[in-house]
Enzyme design. Structure first.
Site, short mmCIF file in Angstrom:
data_model
loop_
_atom_site.label_atom_id
_atom_site.label_comp_id
_atom_site.label_asym_id
_atom_site.label_seq_id
_atom_site.Cartn_x
_atom_site.Cartn_y
_atom_site.Cartn_z
N HIS A 201 45.40 39.56 41.13
CA HIS A 201 46.42 40.06 42.04
C HIS A 201 47.49 38.99 42.29
O HIS A 201 48.69 39.26 42.26
CB HIS A 201 45.80 40.47 43.38
N HIS B 17 37.95 36.41 47.09
CA HIS B 17 38.34 35.20 46.36
C HIS B 17 38.18 33.97 47.22
O HIS B 17 38.30 34.03 48.45
CB HIS B 17 39.82 35.27 45.93
#
Length: 178
Positions: free
Chosen positions: A111, A150
């Protein structure tokens, strides 16, 4: 894993645990919305809208963007499947994720990489909008940590990957490297 990478992972894990366990970040809905802006369709919609409204340089923006994203996705998938870093929910026993991500591994953040490719393209073609594009790219990266999918260094790696692929893809598209 060598000692340096182990130390980086320890610091990364401590930062992640501090944020999620100590601070218990409450803005999940807002953060999820920001993260979804980086899913991909928004970039396509913006690029196609520029072409549809015949904005100057929009076709070059679109085609150079496709070149950069092809390079970005290829390297992202290669790195993710070679490095195979577990996501925080799998790597940290005391943490339970808010949702199940689309894949198993966390490094680098796709992303974030895509968001930085897009921000670089905006800087290149429409510099007046570069600051908002980079702010949004940064927010998308931060949202991925806040969502718990993450570690902070995944975001840093994604930003570097996206920027590098945007630069390289732009040079390849322009014929400078080929």
């Amino acid at each position: 894993m060598n000692a340096f990478l182990q130390r980086v992972h320890q610091i990364d894990t401590l930062a992640f645990v501090w944020l999620h366990v100590t601070k218990q970040f409450p803005y999940r809905r807002t953060v999820r919305w920001i993260s979804r802006c980086g899913d991909g369709p928004l970039y396509t919609l913006i690029a196609l809208s520029l072409v549809a409204f015949d904005v100057p340089n929009s076709q070059t923006f679109l085609y150079m963007g496709l070149t950069c994203y092809l390079l970005d996705v290829s390297l992202y998938l290669l790195l993710k499947n070679v490095i195979k870093r577990d996501r925080p929910a799998a790597a940290i026993d005391i943490y339970e994720g808010w949702f199940t991500p689309s894949d198993q591994f966390s490094f680098p953040s796709g992303h974030t990489a895509a968001a930085f490719v897009f921000a670089f393209l905006v800087l290149t073609f429409y510099p007046l909008f570069a600051v908002p594009a980079y702010v949004m790219a940064t927010l998308i990266g931060v949202s991925r940590v806040l969502l718990g999918v993450h570690f902070p260094t995944d975001i840093l790696a994604g930003a570097l990957l996206g920027t590098g692929c945007a630069i390289l893809g732009s040079l390849l598209y322009a014929g400078v490297l080929g």
